[in-house]
Design a protein around this motif. Structure first.
Motif, PDB file in Angstrom:
ATOM      1  N   ALA A  54       0.642   8.916 -14.653  1.00 55.96           N
ATOM      2  CA  ALA A  54       1.986   8.729 -13.685  1.00 55.96           C
ATOM      3  C   ALA A  54       2.433   6.520 -13.962  1.00 55.96           C
ATOM      4  O   ALA A  54       3.493   6.534 -13.562  1.00 55.96           O
ATOM      5  CB  ALA A  54       2.494   8.957 -13.157  1.00 55.96           C
ATOM      6  N   GLY A  55       1.111   6.306 -14.018  1.00 50.71           N
ATOM      7  CA  GLY A  55       1.000   4.757 -13.178  1.00 50.71           C
ATOM      8  C   GLY A  55       1.723   4.544 -12.060  1.00 50.71           C
ATOM      9  O   GLY A  55       2.268   3.880 -11.669  1.00 50.71           O
ATOM     10  N   VAL A  56       1.594   5.136 -11.354  1.00 54.86           N
ATOM     11  CA  VAL A  56       1.616   5.154  -9.798  1.00 54.86           C
ATOM     12  C   VAL A  56       0.848   4.320  -9.073  1.00 54.86           C
ATOM     13  O   VAL A  56      -0.823   4.818  -9.331  1.00 54.86           O
ATOM     14  CB  VAL A  56       2.238   6.278  -9.280  1.00 54.86           C
ATOM     15  N   ARG A  57       0.439   3.664  -7.709  1.00 53.72           N
ATOM     16  CA  ARG A  57      -0.788   3.069  -7.086  1.00 53.72           C
ATOM     17  C   ARG A  57      -0.296   4.314  -6.253  1.00 53.72           C
ATOM     18  O   ARG A  57       0.024   5.371  -5.477  1.00 53.72           O
ATOM     19  CB  ARG A  57       0.255   2.157  -6.103  1.00 53.72           C
ATOM     20  N   ASN A  58      -1.845   4.859  -5.759  1.00 53.92           N
ATOM     21  CA  ASN A  58      -2.037   5.500  -4.049  1.00 53.92           C
ATOM     22  C   ASN A  58      -3.283   5.395  -3.696  1.00 53.92           C
ATOM     23  O   ASN A  58      -4.103   4.340  -3.824  1.00 53.92           O
ATOM     24  CB  ASN A  58      -2.107   6.972  -5.384  1.00 53.92           C
ATOM     25  N   GLY A  59      -2.954   5.797  -2.382  1.00 53.65           N
ATOM     26  CA  GLY A  59      -4.270   5.494  -1.362  1.00 53.65           C
ATOM     27  C   GLY A  59      -3.917   7.008  -0.582  1.00 53.65           C
ATOM     28  O   GLY A  59      -3.256   7.837  -0.440  1.00 53.65           O
ATOM     29  N   VAL A  60      -5.343   6.635  -0.182  1.00 54.87           N
ATOM     30  CA  VAL A  60      -5.560   7.960   0.973  1.00 54.87           C
ATOM     31  C   VAL A  60      -5.935   7.059   2.619  1.00 54.87           C
ATOM     32  O   VAL A  60      -6.588   5.673   2.061  1.00 54.87           O
ATOM     33  CB  VAL A  60      -6.885   8.354   0.250  1.00 54.87           C
ATOM     34  N   VAL A  61      -5.660   7.518   2.941  1.00 54.94           N
ATOM     35  CA  VAL A  61      -6.206   7.100   4.493  1.00 54.94           C
ATOM     36  C   VAL A  61      -7.507   6.946   5.974  1.00 54.94           C
ATOM     37  O   VAL A  61      -8.263   8.245   4.940  1.00 54.94           O
ATOM     38  CB  VAL A  61      -5.304   7.849   5.585  1.00 54.94           C
ATOM     39  N   GLN A  62      -7.696   5.926   5.605  1.00 57.02           N
ATOM     40  CA  GLN A  62      -8.825   6.181   6.266  1.00 57.02           C
ATOM     41  C   GLN A  62      -9.166   4.658   7.192  1.00 57.02           C
ATOM     42  O   GLN A  62     -10.134   3.799   6.941  1.00 57.02           O
ATOM     43  CB  GLN A  62     -10.166   5.358   4.638  1.00 57.02           C
ATOM     44  N   ASP A  63      -9.084   5.639   8.655  1.00 61.21           N
ATOM     45  CA  ASP A  63      -8.943   4.447   9.549  1.00 61.21           C
ATOM     46  C   ASP A  63      -9.623   4.183  10.126  1.00 61.21           C
ATOM     47  O   ASP A  63      -9.984   2.960  10.531  1.00 61.21           O
ATOM     48  CB  ASP A  63      -7.290   5.369  10.207  1.00 61.21           C
ATOM     49  N   LYS A  64     -11.128   4.418  10.334  1.00 52.93           N
ATOM     50  CA  LYS A  64     -11.903   4.509  10.795  1.00 52.93           C
ATOM     51  C   LYS A  64     -12.411   3.806  10.532  1.00 52.93           C
ATOM     52  O   LYS A  64     -13.331   2.356  10.999  1.00 52.93           O
ATOM     53  CB  LYS A  64     -13.058   6.080  10.419  1.00 52.93           C
ATOM     54  N   ILE A  65     -12.486   2.918   9.469  1.00 50.22           N
ATOM     55  CA  ILE A  65     -13.039   1.049   9.206  1.00 50.22           C
ATOM     56  C   ILE A  65     -12.443   0.369   9.724  1.00 50.22           C
ATOM     57  O   ILE A  65     -12.709  -0.899   8.801  1.00 50.22           O
ATOM     58  CB  ILE A  65     -14.029   1.590   7.480  1.00 50.22           C
ATOM     59  N   PHE A  66     -11.247   0.609  10.005  1.00 49.60           N
ATOM     60  CA  PHE A  66     -10.327  -0.408  10.257  1.00 49.60           C
ATOM     61  C   PHE A  66     -10.472  -0.786  12.098  1.00 49.60           C
ATOM     62  O   PHE A  66      -9.683  -1.707  12.580  1.00 49.60           O
ATOM     63  CB  PHE A  66      -8.885  -0.331  10.525  1.00 49.60           C
ATOM     64  N   LEU A  67     -11.744   0.281  12.890  1.00 47.24           N
ATOM     65  CA  LEU A  67     -11.970   0.183  13.983  1.00 47.24           C
ATOM     66  C   LEU A  67     -12.661  -1.148  14.518  1.00 47.24           C
ATOM     67  O   LEU A  67     -13.299  -1.318  13.699  1.00 47.24           O
ATOM     68  CB  LEU A  67     -12.142   1.336  14.458  1.00 47.24           C
ATOM     69  N   PRO A  68     -12.385  -2.377  15.635  1.00 43.60           N
ATOM     70  CA  PRO A  68     -13.252  -3.155  16.113  1.00 43.60           C
ATOM     71  C   PRO A  68     -13.897  -2.684  15.906  1.00 43.60           C
ATOM     72  O   PRO A  68     -14.838  -4.115  15.397  1.00 43.60           O
ATOM     73  CB  PRO A  68     -12.121  -3.945  17.502  1.00 43.60           C
ATOM     74  N   GLY A  69     -15.381  -1.745  16.462  1.00 39.86           N
ATOM     75  CA  GLY A  69     -16.225  -1.999  17.057  1.00 39.86           C
ATOM     76  C   GLY A  69     -16.693  -1.603  15.098  1.00 39.86           C
ATOM     77  O   GLY A  69     -17.842  -1.667  15.023  1.00 39.86           O
ATOM     78  N   LEU A  70     -15.922  -1.304  14.175  1.00 38.52           N
ATOM     79  CA  LEU A  70     -16.666  -1.119  13.260  1.00 38.52           C
ATOM     80  C   LEU A  70     -16.684  -1.716  12.060  1.00 38.52           C
ATOM     81  O   LEU A  70     -17.851  -2.178  11.397  1.00 38.52           O
ATOM     82  CB  LEU A  70     -16.446   0.523  11.925  1.00 38.52           C
ATOM     83  N   LEU A  71     -15.772  -2.433  12.729  1.00 39.65           N
ATOM     84  CA  LEU A  71     -15.426  -3.835  11.848  1.00 39.65           C
ATOM     85  C   LEU A  71     -16.497  -4.503  12.194  1.00 39.65           C
ATOM     86  O   LEU A  71     -17.146  -5.708  11.446  1.00 39.65           O
ATOM     87  CB  LEU A  71     -14.422  -4.854  12.042  1.00 39.65           C
TER      88      LEU A  71
END
Length: 384
Positions: A132-149
């Motif tokens: 369909a040519g649509v952009r898509n994404g799934v939430v993967q929030d943990k790697i954006f946490l300060p400790g994991l960054l």
């Protein structure tokens, strides 16, 4: 070229996660800040359109936050040309059909994980989105946490030398619901409704391991239901049919072995609700949601086993904190900003449906390992 307003249909914001993290702390916070800057110097301002089953709840939330549009009719929202993005934070069992409808309507799609109930269904959604040519994404929030960054920063700097192992502890005690209300919805403990800690948490561990250390190649796991009886939101008892704890060993590229315990039946005796210890030839680190501390090879104390010693060594005092060195935003908001840039500017976004399918593959492999008592190797997941 001026700033643009982007209509974002948000389904599932009457739930705790959808409301707190995605609506108020992400989309509304971005809107209040004047939008997200794009590569061409303009900004994109998200305008939420609330979708759900409860008119009363939607009306209340919309009035509280000055949101002019809401609806209980998903089809009518998806047929609206002013809506460019569909977001889904519904119960897992309802997500696949809604995402499929959004793709058919030509909407870009961003969804909580898991995006479907099976790897096959997730791959089908990814193929439909590509066609369909649509952009898509799934939430993967943990790697954006300060400790994991901070942890990822250490890995990229070569701090650990050769990484040997990762040990993770996640969880807390979720009340059964009889004498104290449970902190999680009851469907989480019913397999027939898409519940279970493996389906919930193994996709998280997959992208954490994949993005920070490397691909997961095999898993050995044991999933159990420690608490067989719970009480739902109405105070009615029910049989818990989903796993509420899982104990996994994950084999990564480079010979790295990761061991992660996940449990809703554990009382917390650690610094944060999740902690990862990484050990390497040159140093070690312990990272949580916000904090990270290290111990280098050159400053490692000489530990000696002495059960007759009257006083234990102050082991935790022998680690050094990793400085922030930057300002960290809410992890959900940070990923939302990346996705909005992806939609409007075409900037790369690695957290797509295919990535979500790989997380589901690990969950399915973990459950199969638990059923059979065997080690399960992971095959490459592609859209070919």
């Amino acid at each position: 070229m001026g700033d643009q307003v982007l209509g974002v249909a948000m389904n599932g914001v009457t739930g705790r996660m959808g409301y707190r993290q995605h609506l108020t702390r992400s989309i509304l916070a971005i809107r209040e800040a004047g939008g997200v800057p794009l590569p061409d110097g303009t900004r994109v301002v998200p305008e939420p359109i609330l979708v759900g089953r409860s008119a009363d709840k939607l009306r209340t939330i919309a009035a509280r936050h000055d949101i002019p549009r809401w609806s209980t009719d998903l089809d009518s929202v998806l047929s609206d040309d002013s809506v460019s993005v569909y977001f889904d934070a519904q119960i897992t069992s309802a997500r696949e059909d809604a995402v499929r409808a959004a793709i058919a309507a030509g909407k870009h799609v961003y969804a909580e994980k898991p995006i479907a109930a099976t790897v096959g269904a997730a791959l089908e959604l990814a193929k439909l989105a590509r066609a369909a040519g649509v952009r898509n994404g799934v939430v993967q929030d943990k790697i954006f946490l300060p400790g994991l960054l901070k942890l990822r920063r250490l890995v990229r700097s070569g701090y650990f030398g050769r990484v040997l192992s990762v040990r993770g502890e996640f969880g807390y005690w979720v009340f059964e619901g009889d004498w104290q209300d449970g902190q999680r919805p009851s469907w989480n403990y019913r397999a027939e409704d898409g519940g279970g800690i493996v389906l919930d948490m193994f996709p998280h561990w997959h992208y954490v391991l994949e993005h920070i250390f490397g691909p997961v190649r095999a898993v050995t796991a044991r999933a159990v239901t420690h608490i067989p009886r719970r009480w739902d939101e109405n105070g009615d008892a029910y049989d818990a049919t989903a796993d509420d704890a899982a104990y996994g060993i994950f084999e990564l590229d480079g010979g790295i072995v990761a061991q992660i315990n996940s449990s809703w039946c554990v009382r917390v005796d650690r610094g944060e609700l999740v902690e990862f210890q990484v050990d390497g030839t040159e140093g070690s680190a312990v990272a949580g949601l916000r904090h990270c501390r290290v111990q280098h090879r050159s400053t490692t104390p000489r530990a000696v086993w002495d059960p007759d010693a009257g006083r234990a060594e102050p082991y935790r005092d022998q680690w050094e904190p990793v400085p922030d060195n930057e300002e960290f935003d809410n992890g959900f908001r940070a990923q939302w900003e990346l996705f909005l840039r992806h939609v409007c500017g075409g900037t790369p976004f690695p957290h797509d449906f295919l990535s979500g399918a790989r997380g589901l593959q690990l969950a399915e492999a973990g459950l199969r390992s638990s059923r059979t008592g065997s080690r399960v190797e992971l095959e490459e997941v592609t859209l070919a």
